[in-house]
Design a protein around this motif. Structure first.
Motif, mmCIF file in Angstrom:
data_model
loop_
_atom_site.group_PDB
_atom_site.id
_atom_site.type_symbol
_atom_site.label_atom_id
_atom_site.label_comp_id
_atom_site.label_asym_id
_atom_site.label_seq_id
_atom_site.Cartn_x
_atom_site.Cartn_y
_atom_site.Cartn_z
ATOM 1 N N VAL A 128 46.960 2.621 36.798
ATOM 2 C CA VAL A 128 47.694 3.867 36.977
ATOM 3 C C VAL A 128 47.030 4.594 38.141
ATOM 4 C CG1 VAL A 128 48.278 6.083 35.945
ATOM 5 C CG2 VAL A 128 48.264 4.024 34.548
ATOM 6 N N GLN A 129 47.819 4.992 39.119
ATOM 7 C CA GLN A 129 47.279 5.693 40.273
ATOM 8 C C GLN A 129 47.449 7.194 40.061
ATOM 9 O OE1 GLN A 129 49.091 4.754 44.071
ATOM 10 N NE2 GLN A 129 47.095 4.899 45.050
ATOM 11 N N ILE A 130 46.333 7.908 40.114
ATOM 12 C CA ILE A 130 46.322 9.355 39.919
ATOM 13 C C ILE A 130 46.068 10.003 41.273
ATOM 14 C CG2 ILE A 130 45.198 11.267 38.727
ATOM 15 C CD1 ILE A 130 44.173 9.012 36.750
ATOM 16 N N VAL A 131 46.941 10.931 41.659
ATOM 17 C CA VAL A 131 46.818 11.614 42.952
ATOM 18 C C VAL A 131 46.683 13.106 42.689
ATOM 19 C CG1 VAL A 131 47.921 12.033 45.176
ATOM 20 C CG2 VAL A 131 48.296 9.859 43.999
ATOM 21 N N GLY A 132 45.703 13.715 43.348
ATOM 22 C CA GLY A 132 45.465 15.139 43.160
ATOM 23 C C GLY A 132 45.814 15.958 44.384
ATOM 24 N N HIS A 133 45.696 17.248 44.213
ATOM 25 C CA HIS A 133 45.883 18.170 45.332
ATOM 26 C C HIS A 133 44.738 17.975 46.327
ATOM 27 C CE1 HIS A 133 49.223 20.366 43.598
ATOM 28 N NE2 HIS A 133 48.578 20.371 42.445
ATOM 29 N N PRO A 134 44.925 18.355 47.584
ATOM 30 C CA PRO A 134 43.856 18.202 48.574
ATOM 31 C C PRO A 134 42.529 18.785 48.086
ATOM 32 C CG PRO A 134 45.860 18.861 49.671
ATOM 33 C CD PRO A 134 46.129 18.936 48.190
ATOM 34 N N TYR A 135 41.500 17.976 48.198
ATOM 35 C CA TYR A 135 40.120 18.335 47.866
ATOM 36 C C TYR A 135 39.878 18.629 46.385
ATOM 37 C CZ TYR A 135 40.019 18.838 52.919
ATOM 38 O OH TYR A 135 40.145 18.611 54.262
ATOM 39 N N ASP A 136 40.818 18.301 45.517
ATOM 40 C CA ASP A 136 40.656 18.566 44.080
ATOM 41 C C ASP A 136 40.220 17.291 43.353
ATOM 42 O OD1 ASP A 136 40.609 19.784 41.644
ATOM 43 O OD2 ASP A 136 42.787 19.968 41.439
ATOM 44 N N ASP A 137 39.114 16.741 43.786
ATOM 45 C CA ASP A 137 38.594 15.506 43.201
ATOM 46 C C ASP A 137 38.272 15.658 41.713
ATOM 47 O OD1 ASP A 137 38.148 15.621 46.079
ATOM 48 O OD2 ASP A 137 37.168 13.683 45.840
ATOM 49 N N ALA A 138 37.744 16.807 41.331
ATOM 50 C CA ALA A 138 37.319 17.005 39.947
ATOM 51 C C ALA A 138 38.465 16.818 38.960
ATOM 52 C CB ALA A 138 36.708 18.394 39.790
#
Length: 75
Positions: free
Chosen positions: A40-50
């Motif tokens: 499953v590929q999870i993509v976040g908002h820019p710079y929101d690695d946490a």
């Protein structure tokens, strides 16, 4: 299920390659009908690695398939 070739799968990563500031994490999810490992590929908002890591951790807790006997390749 129909084999669409490697070209199709490469095209699915293009949006994330272009927007390179969005963190992306792949979490194992099981195996396909062909026995190929899936994720499953999870993509976040820019710079929101946490947040991406928190979602990945939650998914691994809900479906710990990789940690069960028989789900890892023999070394």
């Amino acid at each position: 299920m129909q084999d669409v070739g490697a070209t199709f799968w490469a095209a699915m990563t293009m949006p994330f390659n272009i927007s390179n500031r969005c963190p992306v994490l792949n979490v194992p999810s099981g195996h396909s009908n062909w026995g190929i490992p899936t994720g499953v590929q999870i993509v976040g908002h820019p710079y929101d690695d946490a947040t991406v890591f928190r979602v990945g951790k939650a998914l691994e807790r809900l479906r710990p398939w990789a940690y069960q006997p028989g789900n890892r390749p023999a070394l």
